[in-house]
Design a protein around this motif. Structure first.
Motif, mmCIF file in Angstrom:
data_model
loop_
_atom_site.group_PDB
_atom_site.id
_atom_site.type_symbol
_atom_site.label_atom_id
_atom_site.label_comp_id
_atom_site.label_asym_id
_atom_site.label_seq_id
_atom_site.Cartn_x
_atom_site.Cartn_y
_atom_site.Cartn_z
ATOM 1 N N ALA A 108 0.844 -1.190 0.000
ATOM 2 C CA ALA A 108 0.000 0.000 0.000
ATOM 3 C C ALA A 108 0.876 1.236 0.000
ATOM 4 N N VAL A 109 0.676 2.091 -0.997
ATOM 5 C CA VAL A 109 1.314 3.405 -1.021
ATOM 6 C C VAL A 109 0.299 4.381 -0.449
ATOM 7 N N HIS A 110 0.656 5.022 0.652
ATOM 8 C CA HIS A 110 -0.310 5.809 1.420
ATOM 9 C C HIS A 110 -0.545 7.166 0.761
ATOM 10 N N SER A 111 -1.270 7.138 -0.351
ATOM 11 C CA SER A 111 -1.582 8.350 -1.095
ATOM 12 C C SER A 111 -2.779 8.079 -1.993
ATOM 13 N N ASP A 112 -3.638 9.093 -2.150
ATOM 14 C CA ASP A 112 -4.746 8.998 -3.103
ATOM 15 C C ASP A 112 -4.563 9.970 -4.258
ATOM 16 N N ASP A 113 -3.312 10.398 -4.480
ATOM 17 C CA ASP A 113 -2.984 11.361 -5.534
ATOM 18 C C ASP A 113 -2.796 10.624 -6.867
ATOM 19 N N ARG A 114 -3.509 11.047 -7.894
ATOM 20 C CA ARG A 114 -3.367 10.398 -9.200
ATOM 21 C C ARG A 114 -1.995 10.642 -9.812
ATOM 22 N N TYR A 115 -1.313 11.675 -9.394
ATOM 23 C CA TYR A 115 0.065 11.876 -9.857
ATOM 24 C C TYR A 115 0.943 10.725 -9.368
ATOM 25 N N VAL A 116 0.806 10.355 -8.106
ATOM 26 C CA VAL A 116 1.578 9.237 -7.555
ATOM 27 C C VAL A 116 1.226 7.945 -8.288
ATOM 28 N N TYR B 179 10.646 0.371 -4.357
ATOM 29 C CA TYR B 179 9.936 1.634 -4.136
ATOM 30 C C TYR B 179 10.816 2.678 -3.456
ATOM 31 N N ASN B 180 11.437 2.324 -2.355
ATOM 32 C CA ASN B 180 12.184 3.330 -1.588
ATOM 33 C C ASN B 180 13.421 3.845 -2.315
ATOM 34 N N CYS B 181 13.916 3.102 -3.294
ATOM 35 C CA CYS B 181 15.099 3.543 -4.047
ATOM 36 C C CYS B 181 14.743 4.174 -5.390
ATOM 37 N N PHE B 182 13.480 4.153 -5.757
ATOM 38 C CA PHE B 182 13.070 4.649 -7.075
ATOM 39 C C PHE B 182 13.321 6.148 -7.207
ATOM 40 N N PRO B 183 14.009 6.580 -8.278
ATOM 41 C CA PRO B 183 14.231 8.014 -8.515
ATOM 42 C C PRO B 183 12.986 8.693 -9.091
ATOM 43 N N TRP B 184 12.253 9.386 -8.250
ATOM 44 C CA TRP B 184 11.088 10.136 -8.695
ATOM 45 C C TRP B 184 11.532 11.375 -9.481
ATOM 46 N N PRO B 185 10.664 11.929 -10.311
ATOM 47 C CA PRO B 185 11.005 13.196 -10.975
ATOM 48 C C PRO B 185 11.316 14.274 -9.937
ATOM 49 N N THR B 186 12.302 15.074 -10.230
ATOM 50 C CA THR B 186 12.719 16.127 -9.315
ATOM 51 C C THR B 186 12.098 17.462 -9.716
ATOM 52 N N GLY B 187 11.234 17.980 -8.875
ATOM 53 C CA GLY B 187 10.668 19.307 -9.075
ATOM 54 C C GLY B 187 9.868 19.524 -10.329
ATOM 55 N N PRO B 188 9.011 18.578 -10.762
ATOM 56 C CA PRO B 188 8.184 18.873 -11.940
ATOM 57 C C PRO B 188 7.205 19.997 -11.622
ATOM 58 N N SER B 189 6.906 20.810 -12.598
ATOM 59 C CA SER B 189 6.008 21.944 -12.404
ATOM 60 C C SER B 189 4.590 21.452 -12.124
ATOM 61 N N PRO B 190 3.754 22.293 -11.505
ATOM 62 C CA PRO B 190 2.353 21.916 -11.306
ATOM 63 C C PRO B 190 1.654 21.524 -12.603
ATOM 64 N N ARG B 191 2.006 22.187 -13.702
ATOM 65 C CA ARG B 191 1.393 21.858 -14.991
ATOM 66 C C ARG B 191 1.752 20.446 -15.428
ATOM 67 N N GLN C 255 -0.063 17.929 -13.235
ATOM 68 C CA GLN C 255 -1.467 17.830 -13.611
ATOM 69 C C GLN C 255 -1.632 17.026 -14.886
ATOM 70 N N GLY C 256 -0.668 17.136 -15.796
ATOM 71 C CA GLY C 256 -0.716 16.317 -16.999
ATOM 72 C C GLY C 256 -0.666 14.835 -16.684
ATOM 73 N N VAL C 257 0.135 14.460 -15.690
ATOM 74 C CA VAL C 257 0.196 13.062 -15.270
ATOM 75 C C VAL C 257 -1.129 12.644 -14.643
ATOM 76 N N ARG C 258 -1.700 13.502 -13.814
ATOM 77 C CA ARG C 258 -2.983 13.175 -13.177
ATOM 78 C C ARG C 258 -4.067 12.927 -14.230
ATOM 79 N N GLU C 259 -4.112 13.782 -15.239
ATOM 80 C CA GLU C 259 -5.133 13.623 -16.277
ATOM 81 C C GLU C 259 -4.897 12.342 -17.086
ATOM 82 N N ALA C 260 -3.643 12.057 -17.403
ATOM 83 C CA ALA C 260 -3.339 10.830 -18.151
ATOM 84 C C ALA C 260 -3.628 9.591 -17.307
#
Length: 365
Positions: free
Chosen positions: A215-223, A255-267, A270-275
């Motif tokens: 379980a990833v403790h988030s309900d964010d569609r970006y995640v 999961y804990n070692c995965f390199p997430w995007p660094t500092g993506p803009s809100p735009r 949001q593009g990831v959330r919509e996709a």
């Protein structure tokens, strides 16, 4: 293939060694290092000449991804699911659930859907008695529930493990409880290596996640979108463990070692959330189909494939402006990001170039 009974499968790793008496580093290295990259296990290879080949079969310096208890990059907490340690007394198939409530209808409010890997991937219903917040008076009024609790107490008390025997003091509770407090992203710990994507899902807080899942403790569609992307799948395929040949996803290593995007803009986020929403919509449009069927690479619905391609592009843009030329380029970029991060630096903006050579027949090693 081989002649063993039952056509047992064998996995071979072929390693070539080069050695020189000369102590100069340059003379010890092979003059020509080739990587064979495959889009599919049975496809034709893309042959690439590289400067070196590291333990992950990537043109990058030697680096070893080490398990971590917390995410290396800013990310929501991920945990294993809840472990019943109950000898099966708290778990019910759909038929068993219906039969139990026929005999003790008052227990209905104590049941929760149970999200184990097999049930979610194949669309089967399963339930569990979840007594974490149950009132003692309510439990005393339900003899069949009390009977289940007593069985759990006896099972735990008879264990050869001291830790399990201690759990007999709380027989109404699961042995290990790690339930998120809100909706969460659900990931199966094991998944077929034939899938391009591990099927990942959203779950409501009322669905109890099993310890066969994460379980990833988030309900964010970006995640959700980043985790369901090819970028994350490329990392997973390189660093995960295996059960036979199946992917074995882990919290500490993958999961804990995965390199997430660094500092993506809100735009970009949001593009990831919509996709990601489009992926969920494409799944829902194919009613009655289990995730295991939808993510079978041979029969994946075209609309779902298209939604995933859009999601991949949206996630890629969060990493850099240029597209990635295949899996090797993705893995090299992620390993570079990981290496820089563990050394206290910043995420690189581009990966080093490699030089394609030619296409040729499939290599044996």
């Amino acid at each position: 293939d081989n002649d063993a009974p039952g056509e047992a499968s064998v996995f071979c790793v072929i390693i070539g060694w080069a050695w020189s008496q000369d102590t100069e580093e340059s003379s010890r290295r092979p003059h020509r290092a080739l990587l064979f990259d495959y889009d599919t296990p049975s496809g034709e290879p893309h042959v690439v000449e590289v400067a070196r080949i590291n333990p992950y079969l990537v043109d990058h310096e030697d680096v070893f991804v080490s398990p971590r208890r917390e995410p290396l990059f800013p990310a929501p907490v991920a945990t294993f699911g809840n472990m019943p340690n109950d000898d099966g007394n708290f778990l019910f198939s759909e038929a068993e659930y219906d039969q139990f409530l026929t005999s003790e209808a008052g227990a209905r409010e104590l049941f929760r859907p149970f999200a184990s890997a097999r049930e979610v991937l194949y669309g089967k219903a399963r339930y569990c008695l979840w007594l974490k917040d149950a009132a003692p008076a309510a439990l005393r009024s339900l003899p069949l529930v009390r009977e289940r609790i007593d069985r759990v107490r006896a099972f735990r008390a008879a264990s050869s493990r001291e830790a399990t025997r201690r759990l007999a003091n709380t027989p109404a509770l699961f042995g290990e409880i790690r339930q998120p407090t809100s909706a969460y992203v659900w990931i199966p710990r094991h998944s077929s290596e034939t899938r391009r994507y591990i099927p990942i899902a959203f779950m409501p807080v009322t669905t109890i996640v099993a310890d066969s899942c994460i379980a990833v403790h988030s309900d964010d569609r970006y995640v959700f979108g980043v985790l369901q992307s090819t970028m994350h799948m490329a990392w997973m395929r390189q660093v995960c463990g295996r059960l036979e040949s199946r992917y074995r996803y882990s919290v500490e290593l993958v999961y804990n070692c995965f390199p997430w995007p660094t500092g993506p803009s809100p735009r970009l986020q949001q593009g990831v959330r919509e996709a990601a929403g489009a992926v969920l919509k494409a799944r829902a449009a194919v009613s009655g189909q289990a995730l295991a069927d939808l993510y079978d690479a041979a029969v994946m619905p075209p609309a779902l494939q298209a939604a995933h391609r859009d999601l991949d592009r949206a996630v890629d843009r969060c990493y850099r402006g240029r597209r990635f030329e295949g899996e090797l380029a993705r893995v090299r970029y992620l390993l570079e990001a990981y290496t820089v991060r563990v050394r206290g630096g910043q995420l690189p903006m581009a990966d080093a170039r490699t030089r394609p050579i030619r296409r040729q027949g499939r290599a044996n090693s």
